[in-house]
Each structure stands twice: as structure tokens, then as C-alpha cells.
Scaffold this active site. Structure first.
Site, PDB file in Angstrom:
ATOM      1  N   ARG A  99     -22.004  27.553  53.363  1.00 14.97           N
ATOM      2  CA  ARG A  99     -22.064  27.323  54.813  1.00 14.97           C
ATOM      3  C   ARG A  99     -23.334  27.907  55.414  1.00 14.97           C
ATOM      4  O   ARG A  99     -23.695  27.580  56.534  1.00 14.97           O
ATOM      5  CB  ARG A  99     -20.812  27.914  55.484  1.00 14.97           C
ATOM      6  CG  ARG A  99     -19.619  26.964  55.371  1.00 14.97           C
ATOM      7  CD  ARG A  99     -18.298  27.645  55.578  1.00 14.97           C
ATOM      8  NE  ARG A  99     -18.111  28.178  56.918  1.00 14.97           N
ATOM      9  CZ  ARG A  99     -16.984  28.791  57.315  1.00 14.97           C
ATOM     10  NH1 ARG A  99     -15.973  28.915  56.474  1.00 14.97           N
ATOM     11  NH2 ARG A  99     -16.874  29.261  58.531  1.00 14.97           N
ATOM     12  N   HIS A 133     -20.487  22.426  49.907  1.00 13.66           N
ATOM     13  CA  HIS A 133     -20.185  22.296  51.342  1.00 13.66           C
ATOM     14  C   HIS A 133     -21.021  21.159  51.957  1.00 13.66           C
ATOM     15  O   HIS A 133     -20.523  20.402  52.798  1.00 13.66           O
ATOM     16  CB  HIS A 133     -20.447  23.615  52.057  1.00 13.66           C
ATOM     17  CG  HIS A 133     -20.273  23.510  53.531  1.00 13.66           C
ATOM     18  ND1 HIS A 133     -19.068  23.175  54.105  1.00 13.66           N
ATOM     19  CD2 HIS A 133     -21.154  23.635  54.547  1.00 13.66           C
ATOM     20  CE1 HIS A 133     -19.214  23.105  55.412  1.00 13.66           C
ATOM     21  NE2 HIS A 133     -20.469  23.377  55.705  1.00 13.66           N
ATOM     22  N   LYS A 195     -14.636  19.435  66.488  1.00 11.19           N
ATOM     23  CA  LYS A 195     -14.359  20.875  66.276  1.00 11.19           C
ATOM     24  C   LYS A 195     -15.456  21.744  66.878  1.00 11.19           C
ATOM     25  O   LYS A 195     -16.632  21.425  66.789  1.00 11.19           O
ATOM     26  CB  LYS A 195     -14.265  21.135  64.771  1.00 11.19           C
ATOM     27  CG  LYS A 195     -14.326  22.591  64.342  1.00 11.19           C
ATOM     28  CD  LYS A 195     -13.978  22.745  62.865  1.00 11.19           C
ATOM     29  CE  LYS A 195     -14.982  23.579  62.114  1.00 11.19           C
ATOM     30  NZ  LYS A 195     -14.719  23.675  60.682  1.00 11.19           N
ATOM     31  N   ARG A 197     -16.675  25.787  66.671  1.00 16.29           N
ATOM     32  CA  ARG A 197     -16.465  27.137  66.145  1.00 16.29           C
ATOM     33  C   ARG A 197     -16.976  28.103  67.196  1.00 16.29           C
ATOM     34  O   ARG A 197     -18.055  27.912  67.764  1.00 16.29           O
ATOM     35  CB  ARG A 197     -17.222  27.320  64.827  1.00 16.29           C
ATOM     36  CG  ARG A 197     -16.643  28.430  63.977  1.00 16.29           C
ATOM     37  CD  ARG A 197     -17.279  28.474  62.604  1.00 16.29           C
ATOM     38  NE  ARG A 197     -16.616  27.627  61.627  1.00 16.29           N
ATOM     39  CZ  ARG A 197     -15.483  27.921  61.016  1.00 16.29           C
ATOM     40  NH1 ARG A 197     -14.858  29.039  61.292  1.00 16.29           N
ATOM     41  NH2 ARG A 197     -14.964  27.101  60.132  1.00 16.29           N
ATOM     42  N   ASP A 222     -10.603  18.278  53.696  1.00 15.41           N
ATOM     43  CA  ASP A 222     -11.774  19.127  53.926  1.00 15.41           C
ATOM     44  C   ASP A 222     -12.260  19.649  52.582  1.00 15.41           C
ATOM     45  O   ASP A 222     -11.561  19.516  51.568  1.00 15.41           O
ATOM     46  CB  ASP A 222     -11.393  20.292  54.866  1.00 15.41           C
ATOM     47  CG  ASP A 222     -12.579  20.783  55.692  1.00 15.41           C
ATOM     48  OD1 ASP A 222     -13.720  20.346  55.426  1.00 15.41           O
ATOM     49  OD2 ASP A 222     -12.375  21.607  56.604  1.00 15.41           O
ATOM     50  N   GLY A 229      -8.250  28.497  60.143  1.00 13.77           N
ATOM     51  CA  GLY A 229      -8.461  28.168  61.556  1.00 13.77           C
ATOM     52  C   GLY A 229      -8.741  26.684  61.773  1.00 13.77           C
ATOM     53  O   GLY A 229      -8.195  26.064  62.700  1.00 13.77           O
ATOM     54  N   THR A 230      -9.551  26.100  60.899  1.00 13.28           N
ATOM     55  CA  THR A 230      -9.933  24.691  61.072  1.00 13.28           C
ATOM     56  C   THR A 230      -8.726  23.763  60.932  1.00 13.28           C
ATOM     57  O   THR A 230      -8.495  22.909  61.798  1.00 13.28           O
ATOM     58  CB  THR A 230     -11.017  24.307  60.037  1.00 13.28           C
ATOM     59  OG1 THR A 230     -12.167  25.118  60.279  1.00 13.28           O
ATOM     60  CG2 THR A 230     -11.380  22.836  60.108  1.00 13.28           C
TER      61      THR A 230
HETATM   62  C1  R5P Z   1     -16.702  24.039  57.496  1.00 18.24           C
HETATM   63  O1  R5P Z   1     -17.423  23.205  58.036  1.00 18.24           O
HETATM   64  C2  R5P Z   1     -15.865  23.739  56.293  1.00 18.24           C
HETATM   65  O2  R5P Z   1     -15.938  22.405  55.924  1.00 18.24           O
HETATM   66  C3  R5P Z   1     -14.436  24.141  56.512  1.00 18.24           C
HETATM   67  O3  R5P Z   1     -13.914  23.375  57.583  1.00 18.24           O
HETATM   68  C4  R5P Z   1     -14.342  25.602  56.843  1.00 18.24           C
HETATM   69  O4  R5P Z   1     -15.009  26.352  55.857  1.00 18.24           O
HETATM   70  C5  R5P Z   1     -12.914  26.071  56.930  1.00 18.24           C
HETATM   71  O5  R5P Z   1     -12.916  27.408  57.330  1.00 18.24           O
HETATM   72  P1  R5P Z   1     -11.696  28.035  58.137  1.00 18.24           P
HETATM   73  O6  R5P Z   1     -10.469  27.752  57.320  1.00 18.24           O
HETATM   74  O7  R5P Z   1     -12.018  29.513  58.196  1.00 18.24           O
HETATM   75  O8  R5P Z   1     -11.669  27.422  59.494  1.00 18.24           O
END
Ligand code: R5P
Length: 315
Positions: A99, A133, A195, A197, A222, A229-230
Site C-alpha cells: 500500500r 496490491h 470509499k 480512508r 478485495d 474497516g473496508t
Molecule cells: C486497500 O486499498 C486494500 O485494497 C484493502 O481494501 C485494504 O488494505 C483493507 O484494509 P482494512 O481492512 O484495514 O480496511
């Protein structure tokens, strides 16, 4: 015909079970080596068999503790190089720091590039990985990279489950291609959730849903689940827009912080992940199902060793 002498597979401490399963697929024994820390916290590696001119594959996903496992990998590569291996392939099923792949704030590093440099400088000749990623991370390496995808395996799992009236959902724009590929295999429509963040923390907000999800069973796809969280924010947005049951599948079960508890208490019916990363028993929640990438990695290793196409595995 193989271009290199015998195939040898060794593992660090990140996911030895996966390395054993890869060897079982290949019908060979896992190579003997010791990888441990001295009491002064220095990592030590010793390869316990002759690998001169051998085609060496070092299996080490960058699991937590991430920095320790990176160091183990680098030291294993160095040991293999100094032992006159013919060719060294770093098999990194999960590439942490993925990331951190761009300078999107002032004065921040591009750690995904730094780790790529470290792997090359240590002496790896190739990288074999799974679902980076972002595909562009391949370009951070000056050595050949084979990136495998779990999309067909995960999509086929849902095809076999026979879910109908499905909408495949990307939790953000970055996952759109993955969702599109999955929806094509399943022959179902797809939707994208917008989304946001919040800062550099794990807090996530999902807003508009683009696509028709009302009355449909949603499948969130994903590359990884970290804090959860996502997927939770995505599930909430889907429910708000009238979706029915919610399933979720991701390749890499990072499962950081309270992820398992959060998933257990959520509307998500099932979370399908793969074994690119090990899941400690205390994180093996009742909703989690693990599919193995061992055969996919084993087949790729066989093909790399034999000079056969890896891309053909997915055609
Ligand atoms: C971010 O863009 C990735 O594709 C995942 O959505 C992210 O790493 C998920 O992280 P978390 O579960 O902490 O939201």
C-alpha cells in the site's frame, strides 16, 4: 527441458505450512535449512544441503512480524547466493508494504519500492508473488516478476456454491478490475462502492454505491483484509442500499487489530481467504474459510523451473 539443475524449495518462518504444501504438490521434500534468532536478536540462516547450481525457491510471505520476515528473506537470499545457487527465486505470496506504492503525501517514502530494491540487491534472480496490491509494483523490480491471481479460484468457489441473484462488489476503485474479472467468471453484474480512508488510520467511510444492489446477494471482493474497516463499511453501504445476504472474499488474510471480532459481529455471512498468510488459531473466526494457493504456487514453480509459460495457467 529444465534449464537449471534440481529444484529445491526452502522456507523461512513466515508460513512453513504453505511451503510444505507446495512441496507436496511438487512431490519433493522441503529443503533442510535453519532460520532462527540468536539471543542478541540477530537472525541466522544456514542451508543444510548442497545447492550449487540448483534452481532454488525461497518461500517467505511477508507476514507479521513484517520487518523480521523481510530480514529473514533477505538473509536467506544472501545465504543461497553465497552457497552458489544457480538461480534464486523469492516466493513471496504476500507482499507487505504494497500500500506504500506512491508519494501521495508530502515527505513520505515509497516503501514497496525500497523492499523491491532490497530483494534484488540481496541477490534474488526472480520474484514469484500472488495478487500484489497494485499491479504496477511489478515495475519496482528490475528482475522478472511472476504475479499469480486467485480470482479464478475464488470465483469458482462461489460458482460451485450456486449463489444466484449475485452482485459482485468492489469496496473501492482499486478493486474494480478484480470485481469485474470475478463478475465475468460468474456471469453476474458488478457494483463499486465509493470509499474514503480517514487520515493514515484504519478508519474507513463508504458512501455511494454505483450499481444496482437492491434485493441482491452481494459478494465483496478485495486483495486483502487488514483491520476489516473496508469490508465492514462496504457491507453497511450495501445494506443501506437494500442488499440481502453479504459474502466476502479476499486473497490475503492480514487480519490486523480487532478484525476477527469485527467480522464475527458483522452482517457478513462468510469470509473466504487464502493461505498466502498463516492464520493463528486465536484469529480463526467461525465465519472464515481458507482456500489453499499451494497447488497454484506449486504449478507456477514447476513451470518456472521447466521453462514453461506461467500465464498459460490462467488462460
Ligand atoms: C486497500 O486499498 C486494500 O485494497 C484493502 O481494501 C485494504 O488494505 C483493507 O484494509 P482494512 O481492512 O484495514 O480496511
Amino acid at each position: 527441458m529444465p534449464t537449471f539443475e534440481d529444484l529445491k524449495v526452502f522456507t523461512g518462518n513466515a508460513n512453513p505450512r504453505l511451503a510444505e504444501d507446495i512441496c507436496a504438490y511438487l512431490g519433493i521434500s522441503l529443503g533442510a535449512c535453519e532460520v532462527f534468532k540468536f539471543s542478541n536478536d540477530n537472525t541466522f540462516v544456514r542451508i543444510l544441503e548442497n545447492i550449487r547450481e540448483r534452481d532454488v525457491f525461497l518461500v517467505q510471505p511477508i507476514a507479521a512480524p513484517v520487518n523480521d520476515h523481510i530480514m529473514e528473506l533477505l538473509i536467506m537470499i544472501d545465504a543461497a547466493r553465497r552457497a552458489s545457487a544457480g538461480r534464486i527465486t523469492a516466493v513471496v505470496p504476500y507482499y507487505a508494504y504494497g500500500r506504500s506504492d506512491k508519494k501521495d503525501q508530502p515527505r513520505v517514502p515509497i516503501t514497496a519500492r525500497l523492499v523491491a530494491n532490497l530483494i534484488s540487491v540481496a541477490g534474488a534472480d526472480r520474484l514469484l508473488t500472488v495478487d500484489l496490491h497494485a499491479g504496477q509494483i511489478q515495475g519496482f523490480f528490475n528482475i522478472p516478476v511472476d504475479e499469480l491471481t486467485t480470482v479464478p479460484m475464488l470465483a469458482n468457489y462461489y460458482a460451485d456454491k450456486g449463489l444466484t441473484n449475485l452482485v459482485v462488489t468492489a469496496p473501492d476503485v482499486g478493486a474494480a478490475e478484480r470485481a469485474d474479472d470475478t463478475s465475468k467468471i460468474l456471469d453476474m453484474p458488478f457494483a463499486i462502492v465509493e470509499k474514503h480512508r480517514i487520515g493514515n488510520e484504519d478508519r474507513v467511510e463508504s458512501a455511494n454505491v454505483i450499481g444496482d444492489v437492491e434485493g441482491k446477494t452481494a459478494l465483496i471482493v478485495d486483495d486483502e483484509i487488514g483491520s476489516g474497516g473496508t469490508v465492514i463499511a462496504t457491507a453497511q453501504a450495501l445494506k443501506k442500499n437494500g442488499a440481502g445476504d453479504i459474502y466476502c472474499c479476499v486473497t490475503h488474510p492480514v487480519l490486523s487489530g480487532r478484525a476477527v471480532e469485527v467480522i464475527e459481529n458483522s452482517e457478513i455471512k462468510e469470509l473466504v481467504v487464502t493461505d498466502t498468510l498463516p492464520i493463528p488459531p486465536e484469529k480463526m473466526g467461525s465465519k472464515i474459510k481458507v482456500l489453499s494457493v499451494a497447488a497454484t504456487l506449486g504449478e507456477a514453480i514447476h513451470r518456472i523451473h521447466s521453462g514453461m509459460s506461467v500465464g498459460a495457467m490462467f488462460e
